[in-house]
Design a protein around this motif. Structure first.
Motif, PDB file in Angstrom:
ATOM      1  N   LYS A   1      -7.437   2.038   0.385  1.00 39.83           N
ATOM      2  CA  LYS A   1      -6.375   2.818   1.289  1.00 39.83           C
ATOM      3  C   LYS A   1      -5.546   3.718   0.134  1.00 39.83           C
ATOM      4  O   LYS A   1      -5.318   4.879   0.447  1.00 39.83           O
TER       5      LYS A   1
ATOM      6  N   LEU B   1      -6.303   7.702   0.838  1.00 40.15           N
ATOM      7  CA  LEU B   1      -5.297   8.383   1.536  1.00 40.15           C
ATOM      8  C   LEU B   1      -4.550   9.225   0.492  1.00 40.15           C
ATOM      9  O   LEU B   1      -4.256  10.493   0.795  1.00 40.15           O
TER      10      LEU B   1
ATOM     11  N   VAL C   1       0.720  -1.014  -0.015  1.00 37.73           N
ATOM     12  CA  VAL C   1      -0.144  -0.112   0.116  1.00 37.73           C
ATOM     13  C   VAL C   1       0.931   1.203  -0.088  1.00 37.73           C
ATOM     14  O   VAL C   1       0.720   2.169  -0.655  1.00 37.73           O
TER      15      VAL C   1
END
Length: 472
Positions: free
Chosen positions: A442, A446, A366
Motif C-alpha cells: 500500500k 500508492l 499506512v
C-alpha cells in the motif's frame, strides 16, 4: 499573476500575527506528541535531534528561498528555478499529494480525541471504521467550503485552531507539573530510558517525529497573499518555530509524567494523558473543554494545510502545466476554488482507500507513512535547490545566514541526509502491523501511483503546449 480567464488574484490578507498563528497551527500536530510519548523518554532526545538535523535546516532554507522568490507557489517556484519545469512540477505535485493521506490521518486522530467530548457514551466508537470515515468526510467537506469562501474567513479557523493546538498542550503541561509535585512521575526519566534504541523496529518512528517538524514551508505557497512577504515570513517563522519546538518537547514530557509509555494510545495520547491527570487531580471538569480544544485545533491545522496546498495546482494551472481551469479564481470570493475542490475531493478518496482491508490503526499507520514519503521527496529537492541557487547573487533584500554560501550549503546538506533517511524509514511497516506485505504494498504502491500520475499529467501538458504552439 492572474488567474486564467479571470484576471483576478487572491488578496493579501495575512499579517504578522496571522502568519505566526498559521505556523503554529500547521507546525504543531498533537498526534505527534502521542506518537512520541508512546515510544518513551528516548523520544525527547529524538525531538532535539530532529530539530537540529531537520527543522533548523528547513526553516533556514524557507527563509532564504522565500526572500529570493517571494511570489505565490513556494517550493514549486524554488525547485523550478533551480532544476527546471519538470522538477518544479514534480516537487509541487508530490507535496500536493502528500496532503491527501495527511487529511484522513489527522482526521482519524481528531475523531479519536472527539470521543472524549461525549464521555463514556461515545467510547464504544473508538474502533469503529464507519465513525472515523464519516467524521473525516464531514470535516473535510466543511474546511473545503470555508477555504473556498476565502482566507479572510478561513484565517479565523486557522487562528482559532492555533489556540486549539498550543493551549491544550499548555494545559496538559501545567497539570503534568502539578501531578508530578503531588504524586511523582509515572515514567522514569534517566540516562538509560532516554537513550534511543538503534534497532530498526524502534527507528521507524524517527521519520514520524522528523516529519512532525515540517510545516514551516506551507505559508510560502501563499506568499502572494501575505503582506510584505519578504519581511513577514522570517519574523513569523522564528516566533512560530520556538512555540512549536517547546510544545512538542515539553508536551511529550507531560504525557509521560501522566502515564507509562506502554499505556499511550497513538490516536488519543494527549487527551488520554490529560484525562488521566485530571482525574488524579480531581479536575474531571477539564476533560471535555480539553477535548473540544484539541478537536478544533486539528480542524484548524487541516484547514491551513488544505488552503496552502491548493495554491500549488492554482499556480501550476496559471503557468499551464495543468489545465488552465486550475488557475481560475472564484468571481465572488477571489479564491482558487477549482484547486480547493480537487484537494478536498481527492482527500475524501484517500479516506476510503486508506481504510480498505485493514482496521482503524492499520489505516492510520499506512496513511502516515504515505504522507511522510510524499512530503519528504519535495523537501529533498528544496535542500538541493538551496545548494544549487547559491550560484545566484544575493542582494540586500535576501535573508542569509552568517557565513553566507558556506553555512547555507552545510545546513542544506544536513537536511538532505536527514530527509533521505526519513524516506527509507517511512517505507517500512510498523512493528505491530499484522499484514506487513500488504502495508508495504500500500505504502509504496500508492506513492508510486501518485508520482506516476503526476509525471503523466506533466507529459500530457507539454504535448498539449507543443500542439498549441505548432498551430499558433
Amino acid at each position: 499573476m492572474a488567474g486564467a480567464g479571470s484576471g483576478a488574484h487572491p488578496p493579501r490578507v495575512l499579517g504578522f500575527t496571522d502568519l505566526v498563528l498559521f505556523y503554529v497551527v500547521t507546525g504543531i500536530s498533537l498526534r505527534w506528541i502521542a506518537t512520541a510519548a508512546a515510544a518513551g523518554p528516548s523520544a525527547i532526545v529524538i525531538w532535539i535531534g530532529a530539530m537540529l538535523c531537520f527543522f533548523v535546516p528547513l526553516a533556514c532554507a524557507v527563509i532564504e528561498l522565500s526572500s529570493r522568490y517571494p511570489q505565490e507557489g513556494g517550493l514549486y517556484i524554488w525547485t523550478r528555478q533551480a532544476f527546471g519545469p519538470l522538477a518544479g512540477f514534480m516537487a509541487g505535485w508530490s507535496y500536493f499529494t502528500s496532503n491527501l493521506p495527511y487529511f484522513p490521518a489527522v482526521f482519524y486522530f481528531d475523531a479519536g480525541n472527539a470521543l472524549f467530548i461525549g464521555g463514556e457514551s461515545w467510547r464504544h466508537l473508538h474502533d469503529d471504521p464507519a465513525y472515523f470515515m464519516l467524521f473525516s468526510l464531514v470535516a473535510l467537506a466543511a474546511i473545503t467550503a470555508l477555504n473556498i469562501f476565502g482566507l479572510r474567513f478561513a484565517k479565523w479557523m486557522n487562528n482559532v485552531g492555533a489556540v486549539g493546538m498550543w493551549l491544550p498542550a499548555l494545559i496538559v503541561i501545567a497539570m503534568g507539573a502539578l501531578a508530578w509535585t503531588r504524586f511523582g512521575s509515572a515514567t522514569d526519566f534517566s540516562a538509560t530510558t532516554m537513550t534511543p534504541s538503534v534497532q530498526i523496529k524502534d527507528m521507524l518512528f524517527w521519520a514520524s517525529l522528523t516529519f512532525a517538524l515540517s510545516g514551516c514551508e506551507a505559508a510560502s505557497f501563499m506568499s502572494g497573499e501575505i503582506k510584505d512577504a519578504r519581511r513577514t515570513i522570517p519574523r513569523a517563522l522564528i516566533v512560530g518555530g520556538a512555540i512549536i519546538v517547546f510544545c512538542y518537547v515539553v508536551g511529550t514530557v507531560a504525557v509521560l509524567v501522566a502515564m507509562p509509555a506502554s499505556e499511550v494510545n497513538t490516536l488519543q495520547g494527549l487527551i488520554q494523558a490529560g484525562a488521566a491527570t485530571a482525574l488524579k487531580l480531581n479536575m474531571a471538569w477539564v476533560i471535555v473543554p480539553l477535548a473540544i480544544l484539541i478537536t478544533i485545533g486539528n480542524l484548524g491545522a487541516a484547514s491551513g494545510f488544505l488552503g496552502a496546498a491548493a495554491r500549488i495546482p492554482f499556480v501550476i494551472g496559471i503557468e499551464r502545466s495543468l489545465p488552465p481551469v486550475f488557475g481560475r479564481v472564484h468571481p465572488r470570493w477571489g479564491t482558487p476554488y477549482v484547486a480547493l475542490m480537487l484537494q478536498g475531493g481527492l482527500g475524501a478518496l484517500f479516506v476510503v482507500l486508506g481504510q480498505l482491508g485493514t482496521g482503524v490503526k492499520g489505516a492510520y499507520d499506512v496513511l502516515v507513512s504515505m504522507g511522510i514519503i510524499a512530503a519528504f521527496i519535495p523537501f529533498a529537492l528544496v535542500f538541493l535547490a538551496v545548494i544549487r541557487l547559491q550560484r545566484e547573487p544575493a542582494g540586500p533584500e535576501i535573508w542569509r545566514l552568517p557565513g553566507g554560501r558556506v553555512s547555507s550549503t552545510a545546513l542544506a546538506c544536513l537536511g538532505l541526509v536527514t530527509t533521505l533517511a526519513g524516506i527509507l524509514l517511512a517505507s517500512m511497516p510498523a512493528a505491530d502491523e499484522p499484514n506487513k506485505p500488504l502495508a508495504v504494498a500500500k505504502i509504496l504502491g500508492l506513492t508510486a501511483m501518485l508520482l506516476g500520475i503526476g509525471w503523466a499529467i506533466y507529459a500530457a501538458s507539454r504535448r498539449r503546449a507543443a500542439r498549441e504552439a505548432a498551430f499558433a
